[in-house]
Design an enzyme around this catalytic site. Structure first.
Site, short mmCIF file in Angstrom:
data_model
loop_
_atom_site.label_atom_id
_atom_site.label_comp_id
_atom_site.label_asym_id
_atom_site.label_seq_id
_atom_site.Cartn_x
_atom_site.Cartn_y
_atom_site.Cartn_z
N ASP A 94 41.84 60.27 13.86
CA ASP A 94 42.21 60.37 15.27
C ASP A 94 43.65 59.85 15.44
O ASP A 94 43.97 58.76 14.96
CB ASP A 94 41.22 59.48 16.06
CG ASP A 94 41.30 59.68 17.55
OD1 ASP A 94 41.73 60.76 17.98
OD2 ASP A 94 40.89 58.75 18.29
N GLU A 146 48.62 68.18 19.25
CA GLU A 146 48.55 67.90 20.69
C GLU A 146 49.82 68.32 21.41
O GLU A 146 50.92 68.12 20.93
CB GLU A 146 48.29 66.40 20.91
CG GLU A 146 48.25 66.03 22.39
CD GLU A 146 47.63 64.64 22.67
OE1 GLU A 146 46.86 64.15 21.83
OE2 GLU A 146 47.93 64.08 23.73
N GLY A 191 41.01 54.83 27.36
CA GLY A 191 40.65 53.50 27.83
C GLY A 191 39.60 53.50 28.94
O GLY A 191 39.09 54.55 29.34
N SER A 235 35.77 59.33 28.08
CA SER A 235 34.67 58.42 28.41
C SER A 235 34.43 58.45 29.91
O SER A 235 35.37 58.65 30.70
CB SER A 235 35.01 57.00 27.97
OG SER A 235 34.70 56.85 26.60
N ILE A 276 35.10 60.53 22.64
CA ILE A 276 34.50 59.41 23.38
C ILE A 276 34.55 58.16 22.52
O ILE A 276 33.98 58.12 21.43
CB ILE A 276 33.04 59.76 23.76
CG1 ILE A 276 33.05 60.95 24.73
CG2 ILE A 276 32.33 58.54 24.38
CD1 ILE A 276 31.69 61.54 25.02
N ASP A 277 35.22 57.15 23.00
CA ASP A 277 35.33 55.88 22.30
C ASP A 277 34.94 54.73 23.23
O ASP A 277 34.05 53.94 22.94
CB ASP A 277 36.78 55.70 21.79
CG ASP A 277 36.93 54.47 20.91
OD1 ASP A 277 35.94 53.78 20.65
OD2 ASP A 277 38.07 54.18 20.48
N SER A 278 35.60 54.64 24.38
CA SER A 278 35.39 53.50 25.28
C SER A 278 33.92 53.34 25.68
O SER A 278 33.42 52.21 25.80
CB SER A 278 36.23 53.65 26.54
OG SER A 278 37.60 53.67 26.21
P1 13P Z 1 38.16 57.18 25.69
O1 13P Z 1 38.98 55.94 25.76
O2 13P Z 1 38.06 57.83 27.05
O3 13P Z 1 36.84 56.95 25.10
O4 13P Z 1 38.93 58.23 24.77
C1 13P Z 1 38.81 58.19 23.37
C2 13P Z 1 39.73 59.13 22.69
O5 13P Z 1 40.28 60.04 23.25
C3 13P Z 1 39.98 58.91 21.26
O6 13P Z 1 41.01 59.72 20.78
#
Ligand code: 13P
Length: 332
Positions: A94, A146, A191, A235, A276-278
């Site tokens: 990523d 991107e 975030g 997220s 999705i990470d946050s």
């Molecule tokens: P979030 O912070 O919305 O989860 O986004 C994660 C992301 O885009 C990782 O590349």
């Protein structure tokens, strides 16, 4: 050189083709720990979904690239052990920020990489992405590039403000770079604080953020029919998790994400990968805070990491089934 095929991993090409045609999106969940990996695999196996496990530069610095690659190898074997005969698991870098980092990942078992040159001038972004594509394709590794800039902080990637993707650039960019998928900027950001309360409207006591720029997404789709589009910063920042964190001693103010209905709508378009990470971080932290507050005598990490893993698994399953629609979409 470690080839991802020897680890049982797959690249994104076939799963993206099916997702665009089928009107759903593949989940791309970030991971840094064994518990996140286990929760992702359990959720993917239970729902019979392909899945992208992604590693940021920050995750590599935290956990070590070799360990994360071996966790991904373990993920494939674990999925089989859980009863999935043909798991489709991608190990993705990523926000790679240099050719050297992408090459290192390609040489060490990643099946997909992102080269993020979005903050560079247009021609430099093209030159960098093309260099990565030319290298990656020799090993059948797929590349995400991107165009447009997302606001927010993602590990070590930070931008103060966003710039929407310009639809008039996407044909030239994708043709000249040869990238396999394109991350675009249409109003998502990284975030847990994607919008200020002032940017939102109060509806029935809930702060609703401005909608994503679906007009830009549709223009891009028209220019690149069937081309895989990626949404970062997706997220939803569930209120339930934020409230649990705050109830048990946390202090998260004005945390606002992307409403799930909008992601569901995006999944039906050419958007075929949603990052999705946050939400995983929130699910983990909420469960740990609650457990430790309710069991102040516990000090064995397994006691609080087990509910954390359960809570993340529940969240991943919810995303797969109710938001992205990738359940039951394994090729075989
Ligand atoms: P979030 O912070 O919305 O989860 O986004 C994660 C992301 O885009 C990782 O590349």
């Amino acid at each position: 050189m470690v080839n991802y095929k020897d680890l049982g991993l797959v690249n994104t090409r076939e799963m993206f083709k099916r997702a665009v045609a089928g009107g759903y999106a593949i989940p791309a969940f970030n991971f840094n720990t064994m518990e996140q990996m286990q929760a992702i695999v359990m959720a993917a196996v239970e729902t019979k979904s392909p899945v992208i496990m992604q590693v940021s530069k920050g995750a590599r610095n935290y956990a070590n690239g070799t360990i994360l690659r071996n966790l991904a190898k373990g993920a494939v074997e674990y999925a089989k052990e859980l009863g999935c005969e043909h798991p489709e698991i991608v190990l993705h870098l990523d926000h790679g920020d240099s050719f050297e980092l992408c090459k290192e990942c390609i040489d060490n078992g990643f099946s997909s990489v992102m080269i993020d040159g979005s903050s560079l001038p247009y021609e430099e972004n093209i030159a960098l992405a093309k260099r990565v594509v030319d290298y990656a394709h020799q090993f059948d590794v797929t590349v995400e590039a991107e165009l447009g800039v997302l606001a927010g902080v993602e590990d070590e990637v930070a931008a103060a403000e966003s710039h929407y993707t310009k639809p008039e650039e996407v044909i030239d960019f994708s043709t000249r770079t040869g990238c396999d998928s394109l991350a675009i900027s249409i109003g998502t950001s990284h975030g847990a604080h994607k919008f200020t309360p002032e940017q939102c409207t109060l509806v029935n006591g809930v702060l609703v953020p401005p909608p994503l720029a679906f007009d830009i997404l549709h223009e891009i789709e028209k220019k690149l029919p069937g081309f895989p589009i990626v949404l970062h910063g997706s997220s939803s920042v569930p209120m339930e998790e934020v409230n649990t964190i705050n109830q048990y001693g946390g202090h998260l103010e004005a945390a606002i994400g992307i409403p799930e209905e909008q992601l569901r709508e995006a999944s039906k378009s050419a958007v075929c990968k949603i990052n999705i990470d946050s939400d995983s971080r929130l699910a983990m932290t909420a469960a740990i805070r609650k457990h430790l507050a309710e069991h102040p005598g516990d000090f064995d990490p397994r006691q609080y990491l087990k509910p954390a893993r359960e809570n993340m698994k529940k969240m991943y399953i919810h995303k797969i089934v109710n938001v992205l629609g990738s359940d039951g979409k394994l090729a075989q």
